[in-house]
Design a protein around this motif. Structure first.
Motif: not given
Length: 467
Positions: A184, A200, A202
């Motif tokens: 990311e 996960k 974000s």
């Protein structure tokens, strides 16, 4: 000076979204105001004031989602905007409401029974909004430390410091979390959210405290406030899926992978009954709600009597979507029978539907539609050429004149012109025939075609004339 400009052009090309222009890609909605009155020209829609207003009332009924199993029939001549109205409804509903479009003839080309194909189409048009609570860690990254083994092999370990406006905590990082952060491209100053259940990560954006780095980050960077309160939060997450997707996941051995392979096959009624019971249970517990969508069947006269009987029964279910049908047929035979009926649809089904009629466009409306299509296809056209196209559209068909737009622009580009002129339109008009001129040409030269329907007497007369 040249190098930066080249790099800028390269960047623009990379982020430009590539889309194909379709027959109804200019439609953005139904073009209604707040009181559901149709504007003359709005959101790509032109004319058909009564039909659009009627569709707007149906749209409000769909949004309320309280009434199931209503059916609407849009009937009119070819090229009067029936499909455009259905696409306008789809655009106005947005992405949250399921909208399934299909042609009546599709039913007979699928490798499954007709009733199964219709059942799947019905269940694709019913959404289930599932609510669940999830735990998140949300904060601004203060620092990331990753320790790599001295030997170069082995698992990486590290630490990450996250903060909110009220607290700051250091977390130990494992191999998988480090890989996720690297993927990311998370760095100090980013505001991130981590799902505790799945791990996960974000990226929500950059913290406003790093706003001084704006020039280095670029204009596409999103800046957000540093989160408030505690790092660990509970959020309600909403997933919207269709009943058909739930059917496929529960009926196939490969589970959700069947959605991607497309090989869903026929689904047993027992599976659907179990899913309906489970969804009803979720609704009672407040975990889910039904989102009635729209099933649009174009060329509905292509269905046969068995399909119409199925639709009659399916519309009575409380899990039925809003059914919108379109047809350009008059009084004709119902497929699969020798009986005639308006629009080729049985009387008992017609009795259940609300019927909207579309009328041929006036010449001013044709001109406005052609102007919108020129803008959509990025074609510059002179006023005189637009008037000629409008006349062609009135005398032949709107669809034919729309197809001449791109062809005329190709000719104008070949001669390095900035806009389409009357001569460009005339050239493509002479090369490509419309339906009426093609029929005249066929009647004139029909004796040279194979398998024409001339009677033997006519053929004998023609042969004697030739001699």
């Amino acid at each position: 000076m040249d190098a930066p400009s080249t790099a800028q052009v390269q960047q623009v090309r990379e982020i430009t979204r590539i889309e194909r222009t379709g027959a109804h890609s200019h439609i953005r909605g139904l073009g209604l105001n707040d009181s559901l009155e149709a504007r003359a020209v709005s959101q790509g829609m032109v004319g058909q004031i009564k039909a659009r207003r009627a569709a707007g009332l149906i749209l409000e009924m769909i949004k309320e989602g309280k009434i199931a199993g209503r059916a609407l029939l849009i009937a009119g001549q070819p090229g009067t905007g029936k499909t455009a109205i259905a696409m306008g409804v789809a655009q106005a509903l947005g992405s949250d409401t399921p909208f399934t479009a299909m042609s009546g003839s599709e039913i007979f080309s699928l490798e499954m029974s007709k009733t199964e194909a219709l059942t799947q189409a019905f269940r694709r048009s019913i959404g289930v909004r599932i609510k669940e609570e999830a735990e998140f860690i949300e904060g601004e990254v203060v620092e990331i430390q990753i320790d790599r083994p001295a030997t170069g092999t082995g698992a990486k370990i590290g630490k990450m410091t996250l903060k909110t406006t009220e607290m700051e905590t250091i977390y130990d990082l494992g191999q998988k979390m480090i890989e996720a952060l690297t993927k990311e491209k998370v760095q100090a100053g980013d505001v991130i959210a981590i799902d505790k259940a799945s791990g996960k990560i974000s990226r929500l954006g950059r913290s406003f405290t790093r706003a001084k780095d704006y020039d280095a980050m670029g204009p596409q960077t999103k800046f957000v406030q540093c989160p408030e309160g505690e790092l660990q939060k509970r959020k309600e997450v909403v997933h919207t899926v269709t009943l058909h997707e739930i059917d496929v996941i529960n009926s196939r051995s490969q589970g959700f992978l069947a959605l991607f392979s497309g090989d869903t096959g026929e689904i047993k009624s027992e599976v659907r009954e179990q899913i309906n019971d489970k969804v009803a249970e979720w609704r009672e517990e407040g975990k889910a709600e039904i989102v009635p969508g729209v099933l649009f069947i174009d060329e509905v006269h292509m269905l046969d009597i068995e399909c119409f009987s199925f639709l009659n029964r399916a519309l009575e279910s409380d899990m039925a979507p809003i059914l919108i049908m379109a047809t350009n047929r008059g009084i004709t035979k119902i497929r699969g029978t020798n009986q005639q009926s308006p629009h080729g649809i049985p009387i008992d089904l017609l009795d259940r539907v609300l019927i909207i009629t579309t009328k041929p466009y006036e010449i001013d409306e044709i001109k406005q539609i052609l102007k919108i299509r020129c803008e959509e296809e990025d074609v510059e056209i002179s006023d005189d050429a637009l008037n000629v196209l409008t006349k062609i559209g009135k005398e032949t068909s709107l669809r034919y004149s729309i197809q001449l737009i791109t062809l005329s622009s190709i000719i104008s580009r070949n001669r390095k012109a900035r806009e389409v002129t009357v001569d460009d339109v005339k050239r493509v008009y002479e090369v490509f025939l419309d339906e009426a001129r093609s029929s005249d040409n066929l009647r004139e030269y029909e004796q040279y075609f194979m398998f024409n329907d001339l009677s033997s007497e006519q053929q004998g007369t023609q042969s004697s004339m030739e001699i």
